[in-house]
Design a protein around this motif. Sequence first.
Motif, mmCIF file in Angstrom:
data_model
loop_
_atom_site.group_PDB
_atom_site.id
_atom_site.type_symbol
_atom_site.label_atom_id
_atom_site.label_comp_id
_atom_site.label_asym_id
_atom_site.label_seq_id
_atom_site.Cartn_x
_atom_site.Cartn_y
_atom_site.Cartn_z
ATOM 1 N N ASN A 17 0.797 -1.240 0.000
ATOM 2 C CA ASN A 17 0.000 0.000 0.000
ATOM 3 C C ASN A 17 0.823 1.282 0.000
ATOM 4 N N TYR A 18 2.119 1.183 0.322
ATOM 5 C CA TYR A 18 2.944 2.392 0.465
ATOM 6 C C TYR A 18 4.003 2.494 -0.644
ATOM 7 N N CYS A 19 4.028 1.494 -1.553
ATOM 8 C CA CYS A 19 5.206 1.343 -2.421
ATOM 9 C C CYS A 19 5.109 2.180 -3.691
ATOM 10 N N LEU A 133 -0.095 -2.594 5.868
ATOM 11 C CA LEU A 133 0.876 -2.233 4.831
ATOM 12 C C LEU A 133 0.586 -2.934 3.508
ATOM 13 N N LEU A 165 4.241 3.542 11.324
ATOM 14 C CA LEU A 165 3.212 2.872 10.520
ATOM 15 C C LEU A 165 1.809 3.162 11.061
ATOM 16 N N LEU A 194 8.178 5.377 7.607
ATOM 17 C CA LEU A 194 7.231 5.313 6.488
ATOM 18 C C LEU A 194 7.091 6.697 5.843
ATOM 19 N N THR A 195 7.210 6.725 4.523
ATOM 20 C CA THR A 195 6.969 7.964 3.780
ATOM 21 C C THR A 195 5.718 7.738 2.946
ATOM 22 N N ILE A 196 4.826 8.694 2.957
ATOM 23 C CA ILE A 196 3.602 8.534 2.170
ATOM 24 C C ILE A 196 3.824 9.179 0.798
ATOM 25 N N CYS A 197 3.785 8.362 -0.243
ATOM 26 C CA CYS A 197 3.971 8.883 -1.606
ATOM 27 C C CYS A 197 2.601 9.003 -2.276
ATOM 28 N N THR A 200 0.244 6.145 -4.428
ATOM 29 C CA THR A 200 0.150 4.832 -3.792
ATOM 30 C C THR A 200 -1.215 4.764 -3.105
ATOM 31 N N PHE A 202 -1.844 4.325 -0.026
ATOM 32 C CA PHE A 202 -1.766 5.163 1.180
ATOM 33 C C PHE A 202 -1.882 6.651 0.814
#
Length: 377
Positions: A17-19, A133, A165, A194-197, A200, A202
């Motif tokens: 979900n974050y990738c 995740l 997270l 965790l970085t939110i991009c 994605t 997220f």
Amino acid sequence: MNLSLYIHVPFCAKKCNYCDFYSVPYSEPLAEEFVSALCEEWRILSEDAGLRDATVTTVFFGGGTPSILSIGQWQTLSESLLRHMNLAPDVEWTIECNPDSFTEEKAGLWLSMGVTRLTFGVQSFNNGELRDLGRPHSAQQALAALASPAVEQFKSVGLDLMYGLPHQTLESFRSTLFTAFSAPVIRHLSAYELTICKNTPFGRRHKLPLPGENAVVGMARLLFRTCRKNGFERYEISNFARSGHKCFHNEAYWNHSRYIGLGPAAHSYVHPNRWANVSDVGRYVSRLAAGSSPIDFKETIGGEQLASEMILLRLRTTEGLDENRFAQATGREFYAGKRRQVLDNVRERRQIDYRKPLWALTEDGMLVADAIIRDLV
Ligand code: SF4
């Protein structure tokens, strides 16, 4: 000529979900074509760029999920790609693994090929966090992989963890760290906030139940303390290792050493040139099948850009930035111009140490590294 080699394997069991890395769902026919294209890309590169005689000192299979490739595909890579390279006798050779696609049989084959390091994308030992995740494995699968008898035989084994997270608490992160350090094979730890991009799942969610800023700082401090207590030395902002287990491949990036990337979306750097392959495995395969180059982007790194990159990369390391090397490589003084004032302020706040010729962020400085680096570049 020494060279580091990165090979991007663009397949995953499913998208987390974050990738925002480039990867697609695994498909056997496409993976077969990808493996043939990799061999072709190396053949062209080694002839055109005069790399045939280069000594490969580090090999890193990253992704994506390299461990998702089948035994047959790994055998082809070993026979048709890696055997045609001049590997240094003490080559550091890493494969990134996900616990769900790791098998004892693959590990046995990697050992026979000469692989020296495994890094497991574990991220958390809490099943609720793993589900949030979107990871395809459970904590039990990760523990089973780490306990595999074949894993013990690699020179070095590492874990990737994440903090900050959704729903994560200081206690759940403490428990993840405790489990990680209870695995006797672990010699290296990478731990990222965790970085939110944006692009994605997220990034598209309206609201995420993320821990607050103070809780995340608490997790970072807990991480440093626990690593220190377990004899893991921090050598980069997110990387910790026991003595003799640093990742030399990553150090090649941080030192602006020469590296070549194979595979879709892979980047290469041979000073002063950087180039990147097309970020699409279908186009990567078809270009190579048609005898054309997969390169999609090229740039020449000038003094100002090199200066910014050196600041960005070297200040993330605990060794720090060597002002003499900086001046030699970029033709610029580090402690000069606008940077001088920023450095004076940061030094006053005890966020950076200066021991001629090295400038290195302190532990407090590392907590706000992004802001310091932004001001400096
Ligand atoms: S396994 Fe890694 S590369 Fe694949 S989707 Fe998840 S984070 Fe991205």
